[in-house]
Design a protein around this motif. Structure first.
Motif, PDB file in Angstrom:
ATOM      1  N   ALA A   1       8.689 -43.292  41.067  1.00  0.00           N
ATOM      2  CA  ALA A   1       7.701 -43.105  42.269  1.00  0.00           C
ATOM      3  C   ALA A   1       7.826 -41.449  42.843  1.00  0.00           C
ATOM      4  CB  ALA A   1       7.419 -43.512  42.942  1.00  0.00           C
ATOM      5  N   ASN A   2       6.666 -40.967  42.552  1.00  0.00           N
ATOM      6  CA  ASN A   2       6.557 -39.896  43.238  1.00  0.00           C
ATOM      7  C   ASN A   2       5.976 -40.153  44.491  1.00  0.00           C
ATOM      8  OD1 ASN A   2       6.927 -38.477  40.996  1.00  0.00           O
ATOM      9  ND2 ASN A   2       4.496 -37.703  40.610  1.00  0.00           N
TER      10      ASN A   2
ATOM     11  N   ARG B   1      11.329 -25.210  47.576  1.00  0.00           N
ATOM     12  CA  ARG B   1      11.455 -25.429  45.809  1.00  0.00           C
ATOM     13  C   ARG B   1      12.440 -25.376  45.424  1.00  0.00           C
ATOM     14  NH1 ARG B   1       6.164 -25.198  43.569  1.00  0.00           N
ATOM     15  NH2 ARG B   1       4.549 -23.906  43.650  1.00  0.00           N
ATOM     16  N   GLY B   2      13.681 -24.895  46.001  1.00  0.00           N
ATOM     17  CA  GLY B   2      15.075 -25.124  45.526  1.00  0.00           C
ATOM     18  C   GLY B   2      15.644 -26.015  46.226  1.00  0.00           C
ATOM     19  N   VAL B   3      15.211 -26.999  46.870  1.00  0.00           N
ATOM     20  CA  VAL B   3      15.510 -28.014  47.102  1.00  0.00           C
ATOM     21  C   VAL B   3      15.295 -28.939  45.604  1.00  0.00           C
ATOM     22  CG1 VAL B   3      15.452 -30.741  48.573  1.00  0.00           C
ATOM     23  CG2 VAL B   3      15.267 -28.287  49.288  1.00  0.00           C
ATOM     24  N   PRO B   4      16.598 -29.835  45.540  1.00  0.00           N
ATOM     25  CA  PRO B   4      16.803 -30.963  44.488  1.00  0.00           C
ATOM     26  C   PRO B   4      15.663 -32.396  44.390  1.00  0.00           C
ATOM     27  CG  PRO B   4      18.925 -30.190  45.396  1.00  0.00           C
ATOM     28  CD  PRO B   4      18.072 -29.462  46.278  1.00  0.00           C
TER      29      PRO B   4
ATOM     30  N   GLU C   1      10.393 -36.186  43.503  1.00  0.00           N
ATOM     31  CA  GLU C   1      10.727 -37.369  42.216  1.00  0.00           C
ATOM     32  C   GLU C   1      11.234 -38.577  42.834  1.00  0.00           C
ATOM     33  OE1 GLU C   1      12.774 -35.733  39.935  1.00  0.00           O
ATOM     34  OE2 GLU C   1      10.922 -34.897  38.407  1.00  0.00           O
ATOM     35  N   GLY C   2      11.000 -39.684  43.922  1.00  0.00           N
ATOM     36  CA  GLY C   2      11.385 -40.494  44.739  1.00  0.00           C
ATOM     37  C   GLY C   2      11.849 -39.620  45.924  1.00  0.00           C
ATOM     38  N   PRO C   3      12.304 -41.150  46.881  1.00  0.00           N
ATOM     39  CA  PRO C   3      12.522 -39.780  47.963  1.00  0.00           C
ATOM     40  C   PRO C   3      12.900 -38.909  48.147  1.00  0.00           C
ATOM     41  CG  PRO C   3      12.918 -42.378  47.944  1.00  0.00           C
ATOM     42  CD  PRO C   3      13.192 -41.661  46.695  1.00  0.00           C
ATOM     43  N   LEU C   4      12.593 -38.457  49.957  1.00  0.00           N
ATOM     44  CA  LEU C   4      12.950 -36.845  49.980  1.00  0.00           C
ATOM     45  C   LEU C   4      13.998 -36.848  50.740  1.00  0.00           C
ATOM     46  CD1 LEU C   4       9.822 -34.075  50.078  1.00  0.00           C
ATOM     47  CD2 LEU C   4      12.004 -33.998  48.703  1.00  0.00           C
TER      48      LEU C   4
END
Length: 72
Positions: free
Chosen positions: A3-4, A28-31, A50-53
């Motif tokens: 989930a976003n 923006r460089g963080v996967p 995309e999913g949990p940060l």
């Protein structure tokens, strides 16, 4: 399918467009990050992923740009 997720941070020290650009580039460089929105007047950084940060990676990216995420 993941989930976003949208996470909001407050960043200290940004005063101009160059500041915003630096933070934007690093975050923006963080996967997993899919979008970044920064509101300069409020210092609000909104990160979609995309999913949990990985909160520590976002904070580290902001610090790499030369700024700090407000505690809270």
């Amino acid at each position: 399918m993941s989930a976003n997720t949208v996470t909001v941070y407050e960043v200290d020290g940004m005063t101009c467009g160059h500041c915003v650009s630096s933070v934007d580039t690093e975050v923006r460089g963080v996967p997993g990050v899919t979008d970044v929105d920064i509101d300069l007047p409020t210092g609000r950084l909104t990160v979609a992923s995309e999913g949990p940060l990985d909160d520590a990676r976002i904070r580290a990216a902001v610090e790499e740009a030369g700024y700090a995420v407000k505690a809270g």
